[in-house]
Design a protein around this motif. Sequence first.
Motif, PDB file in Angstrom:
ATOM      1  N   ASN A  38       0.847  -1.197   0.000  1.00 53.44           N
ATOM      2  CA  ASN A  38       0.000   0.000   0.000  1.00 53.44           C
ATOM      3  C   ASN A  38       0.881   1.244   0.000  1.00 53.44           C
ATOM      4  O   ASN A  38       2.017   1.235   0.474  1.00 53.44           O
ATOM      5  CB  ASN A  38      -0.976   0.003   1.187  1.00 53.44           C
ATOM      6  N   GLN A  39       0.334   2.324  -0.521  1.00 49.97           N
ATOM      7  CA  GLN A  39       1.122   3.527  -0.758  1.00 49.97           C
ATOM      8  C   GLN A  39       1.646   4.145   0.531  1.00 49.97           C
ATOM      9  O   GLN A  39       2.778   4.639   0.583  1.00 49.97           O
ATOM     10  CB  GLN A  39       0.263   4.552  -1.513  1.00 49.97           C
ATOM     11  N   GLU A  40       0.855   4.111   1.584  1.00 57.55           N
ATOM     12  CA  GLU A  40       1.272   4.718   2.854  1.00 57.55           C
ATOM     13  C   GLU A  40       2.552   4.059   3.382  1.00 57.55           C
ATOM     14  O   GLU A  40       3.481   4.735   3.827  1.00 57.55           O
ATOM     15  CB  GLU A  40       0.145   4.592   3.878  1.00 57.55           C
ATOM     16  N   SER A  41       2.593   2.736   3.333  1.00 55.93           N
ATOM     17  CA  SER A  41       3.782   2.033   3.831  1.00 55.93           C
ATOM     18  C   SER A  41       4.972   2.252   2.891  1.00 55.93           C
ATOM     19  O   SER A  41       6.112   2.336   3.328  1.00 55.93           O
ATOM     20  CB  SER A  41       3.500   0.545   3.992  1.00 55.93           C
ATOM     21  N   TYR A  42       4.702   2.342   1.581  1.00 60.10           N
ATOM     22  CA  TYR A  42       5.761   2.650   0.625  1.00 60.10           C
ATOM     23  C   TYR A  42       6.382   4.009   0.943  1.00 60.10           C
ATOM     24  O   TYR A  42       7.611   4.159   0.946  1.00 60.10           O
ATOM     25  CB  TYR A  42       5.225   2.670  -0.799  1.00 60.10           C
ATOM     26  N   GLU A  96      10.996   7.000   2.657  1.00 62.82           N
ATOM     27  CA  GLU A  96      11.462   8.165   3.422  1.00 62.82           C
ATOM     28  C   GLU A  96      12.548   7.752   4.425  1.00 62.82           C
ATOM     29  O   GLU A  96      13.586   8.410   4.551  1.00 62.82           O
ATOM     30  CB  GLU A  96      10.298   8.824   4.162  1.00 62.82           C
ATOM     31  N   GLU A  97      12.317   6.647   5.131  1.00 63.95           N
ATOM     32  CA  GLU A  97      13.301   6.164   6.114  1.00 63.95           C
ATOM     33  C   GLU A  97      14.623   5.788   5.436  1.00 63.95           C
ATOM     34  O   GLU A  97      15.701   6.063   5.955  1.00 63.95           O
ATOM     35  CB  GLU A  97      12.734   4.960   6.878  1.00 63.95           C
ATOM     36  N   HIS A 121      11.251  15.109  -2.683  1.00 59.18           N
ATOM     37  CA  HIS A 121      10.845  16.521  -2.551  1.00 59.18           C
ATOM     38  C   HIS A 121      10.566  16.869  -1.089  1.00 59.18           C
ATOM     39  O   HIS A 121      10.918  17.951  -0.612  1.00 59.18           O
ATOM     40  CB  HIS A 121       9.593  16.803  -3.392  1.00 59.18           C
ATOM     41  N   LYS A 122       9.942  15.937  -0.385  1.00 59.11           N
ATOM     42  CA  LYS A 122       9.587  16.152   1.026  1.00 59.11           C
ATOM     43  C   LYS A 122      10.838  16.404   1.878  1.00 59.11           C
ATOM     44  O   LYS A 122      10.813  17.182   2.841  1.00 59.11           O
ATOM     45  CB  LYS A 122       8.829  14.921   1.540  1.00 59.11           C
ATOM     46  N   LEU A 123      11.944  15.763   1.501  1.00 53.15           N
ATOM     47  CA  LEU A 123      13.199  15.919   2.248  1.00 53.15           C
ATOM     48  C   LEU A 123      14.079  17.043   1.671  1.00 53.15           C
ATOM     49  O   LEU A 123      15.226  17.215   2.089  1.00 53.15           O
ATOM     50  CB  LEU A 123      13.979  14.603   2.235  1.00 53.15           C
TER      51      LEU A 123
END
Length: 338
Positions: free
Chosen positions: A227-231, A236-237, A265-267
């Motif tokens: 699922n996208q949330e876990s991806y 990110e980690e 982009h978020k980082l």
Amino acid sequence: MKNLETKSNKVSLKEIARLSGVSIATVSRVINNTGRFSEETKHRVLNIVKKNNYRTNTLARSLRTKHSNSIGILVPDLTNDFFSKVVQEIEKNLFKVGYSTIICDTQRDPDMENYYLNTLEAKSIDALIVISGDHPFDSDSLTEKVPVLCIDRKPKNKDTIFISSNHKTGALIATQRLIDKGYFPVYVSPDHVSTSRASRISGFKHALELNSIQFTQSNSLELKAPNQESYDKTIEEFLQKNKDKRLGLFCLSDYIAAIAIRQIHKLNLKIPNEIGVIGFDDTKYASLLNPSLTTIHQDTSKIAELSAKTITKMISSPNTDVKKNIEVPVTLVARESA
């Protein structure tokens, strides 16, 4: 001309022949798209058929000719842009030569796949096309012997036709580009099993070997939960943990590449200066991402054309020898991300 169809009595084949000025046999050949007839005869008959709302009795015809003029297609995920494009192109090619398709989305569920196989056999399909999947497809599991063609899914039976892109070469090209640009190469992939995934990882590792780079765990990022949330979280980690490296991400699909770009982009990391990204498939949104995605292009039109041409040949001439393994070339589409 008065429409000949009523609620109780539909126009007959004999009447279509009389109105068209040809024999019943010629009408049958035109409707079933078999044998010889001129273009002028074809248009005249089909105009009469259309004007009078003539409908063939598919079941009766299939019992008579041993053909239903329908082909089953098993696909693991129609929300996947590559799969849906291939299915759409195959359907278009088969429609041109008089075949209808029954498309079954298995959602990567073995029970659903078995259910759909039973359903397709009950509908007396003339052939089966199997697209991708998590294990080799066994055509001997079918109760009826019909032509089977696998796309991106290795068949268990060596006599089954297998068509695929050259995934290994595509991965090698993508990885070599990342290495040439000075990135630390990492493949990013969901951990589900598939023929294409295995070939792409093999190509990635081969590129490392050619450049005397030892493959270690730091060269791979496996995405466990589907699922996208876990991806998002896993990517990110990984990026946080490897900030000291100039990473080059070879994502095994454009979808994964899009998720990776969002996390980059978020980082506040700069693409392509601080990190590079290459995808696989060249889907419709690859050029729309910011930055636009460098990716490996799969020729879906060629895959579909070869699949439709091969499967219909197997139906019409079952004893004809056809090439068992067909590999379609891929190309690198260079854009801004690497």
